[in-house]
Scaffold this active site. Sequence first.
Site, PDB file in Angstrom:
ATOM      1  N   ASP A  35     -13.421  40.511  14.679  1.00  0.00           N
ATOM      2  CA  ASP A  35     -12.680  41.604  15.322  1.00  0.00           C
ATOM      3  C   ASP A  35     -13.417  42.117  16.560  1.00  0.00           C
ATOM      4  O   ASP A  35     -14.641  42.040  16.643  1.00  0.00           O
ATOM      5  CB  ASP A  35     -12.477  42.739  14.294  1.00  0.00           C
ATOM      6  CG  ASP A  35     -11.348  43.674  14.703  1.00  0.00           C
ATOM      7  OD1 ASP A  35     -10.569  43.328  15.613  1.00  0.00           O
ATOM      8  OD2 ASP A  35     -11.247  44.766  14.100  1.00  0.00           O
ATOM      9  N   ASN A  83      -0.397  40.208  12.971  1.00  0.00           N
ATOM     10  CA  ASN A  83      -0.691  40.064  14.404  1.00  0.00           C
ATOM     11  C   ASN A  83       0.529  39.654  15.242  1.00  0.00           C
ATOM     12  O   ASN A  83       0.506  39.752  16.470  1.00  0.00           O
ATOM     13  CB  ASN A  83      -1.847  39.077  14.642  1.00  0.00           C
ATOM     14  CG  ASN A  83      -3.211  39.627  14.264  1.00  0.00           C
ATOM     15  OD1 ASN A  83      -4.098  38.894  13.826  1.00  0.00           O
ATOM     16  ND2 ASN A  83      -3.408  40.941  14.423  1.00  0.00           N
TER      17      ASN A  83
HETATM   18  C1  IPE Z   1      -7.788  41.533  11.647  1.00  0.00           C
HETATM   19  O1  IPE Z   1      -8.007  42.193  12.834  1.00  0.00           O
HETATM   20  C2  IPE Z   1      -7.146  40.205  11.912  1.00  0.00           C
HETATM   21  C3  IPE Z   1      -7.991  39.211  12.569  1.00  0.00           C
HETATM   22  C4  IPE Z   1      -9.255  39.351  12.875  1.00  0.00           C
HETATM   23  C5  IPE Z   1      -7.343  37.952  12.858  1.00  0.00           C
HETATM   24  P1  IPE Z   1      -6.953  43.238  13.426  1.00  0.00           P
HETATM   25  O2  IPE Z   1      -7.504  43.705  14.718  1.00  0.00           O
HETATM   26  O3  IPE Z   1      -5.603  42.631  13.450  1.00  0.00           O
HETATM   27  O4  IPE Z   1      -6.967  44.372  12.311  1.00  0.00           O
HETATM   28  P2  IPE Z   1      -6.547  45.910  12.414  1.00  0.00           P
HETATM   29  O5  IPE Z   1      -5.200  45.968  13.082  1.00  0.00           O
HETATM   30  O6  IPE Z   1      -7.590  46.602  13.241  1.00  0.00           O
HETATM   31  O7  IPE Z   1      -6.540  46.382  11.003  1.00  0.00           O
HETATM   32  C1  IPE Z   2      -9.649  40.031  16.910  1.00  0.00           C
HETATM   33  O1  IPE Z   2      -9.820  40.817  18.037  1.00  0.00           O
HETATM   34  C2  IPE Z   2      -8.821  38.795  17.182  1.00  0.00           C
HETATM   35  C3  IPE Z   2      -7.464  38.829  16.612  1.00  0.00           C
HETATM   36  C4  IPE Z   2      -6.987  39.755  15.844  1.00  0.00           C
HETATM   37  C5  IPE Z   2      -6.607  37.712  16.962  1.00  0.00           C
HETATM   38  P1  IPE Z   2      -8.752  41.937  18.446  1.00  0.00           P
HETATM   39  O2  IPE Z   2      -7.740  41.298  19.340  1.00  0.00           O
HETATM   40  O3  IPE Z   2      -8.218  42.581  17.243  1.00  0.00           O
HETATM   41  O4  IPE Z   2      -9.652  42.922  19.286  1.00  0.00           O
HETATM   42  P2  IPE Z   2      -9.594  44.502  19.239  1.00  0.00           P
HETATM   43  O5  IPE Z   2      -9.739  44.899  17.809  1.00  0.00           O
HETATM   44  O6  IPE Z   2      -8.281  44.915  19.808  1.00  0.00           O
HETATM   45  O7  IPE Z   2     -10.753  44.939  20.074  1.00  0.00           O
HETATM   46 MG    MG Z   3      -8.761  44.203  16.145  1.00  0.00          MG
END
Ligand code: IPE
Ligand code: IPE
Ligand code: MG
Length: 265
Positions: A35, A83
């Site tokens: 993340d 997502n």
């Molecule tokens: C979890 O991260 C999913 C992945 C790392 C693929 P998110 O960024 O989607 O999670 P939330 O929305 O902060 O819970």
């Molecule tokens: C994790 O990084 C990757 C995916 C969920 C695909 P994020 O895209 O969630 O990055 P933040 O949490 O918005 O910084």
């Molecule tokens: Mg995230």
Amino acid sequence: MSHSSAINTEKVQLRACPTGLDPHRIPNHVAVIMDGNGRWAKAKGLPRVMGHRAGVESLKRTLRLCSDWGIRVLTVYAFSTENWARPGEEVNFLMTLFERALQRELESLQREQVRIRFLGDLNILPNGLQDLIKEATDLTAGNTGIHFNVCTNYGGRRELVLAAQKIAERSVKGELDPAKIDERVFASELFTANEVDPDLLIRTSGEMRVSNFLLWQLAYAEIHVCDVMWPDFDATALREALADYQSRHRRFGGLDPVPSALSEP
Ligand code: IPE
Ligand code: IPE
Ligand code: MG
């Protein structure tokens, strides 16, 4: 595996494991919620998707470190069932990124004996990506190195519901007595069938939640949350996560072993 090759594997592990860590207590299975890609990019004044691109480099680095340090299974969260709620442009970029990265890395995964699998509801992924996933899974199925599981369109609840459906179908057909449905039967219908449960869950970027990841399998995982954004996750951050893991007392609901002096009547 022959006795001598088991010894050789052990030697390699002892050599590669960083100082300060106990090579005999390296977790078998590490799961990672990768993340913080978007925030990493934003802090640099870049578009979010540049964070995803940097995230792929971080994943390649982490896979190699885990393999070198004797971790046998690495399971990463690449794209959740939730997502899809992101803007179409970002989702499309991610799907294309997964496809290109897999295409580019397939040869080195094979050379390094990585066994790659994709966990999730794969049927609704773009066709090109599905074809490549099949190719990569088939090509590397017999590999003897690290098991690398990439959770793509994965949701823990979806996984549990799909498992329940499969079990119900088997019961209705008379193949499975409902009274015989136990934890082993249930686990065998999950995407992770035949894999040991994660010992350690790492989440980067400081968020203290599981976000629908491996809800069944994380039952007794140790949890390490670090503030590092995923693209910056490196050997130091992994070593810290493993040191944190090794500092824990895993009790699995029981009690810590009692020092022998106290246990005598
Ligand atoms: C979890 O991260 C999913 C992945 C790392 C693929 P998110 O960024 O989607 O999670 P939330 O929305 O902060 O819970
Ligand atoms: C994790 O990084 C990757 C995916 C969920 C695909 P994020 O895209 O969630 O990055 P933040 O949490 O918005 O910084
Ligand atoms: Mg995230």
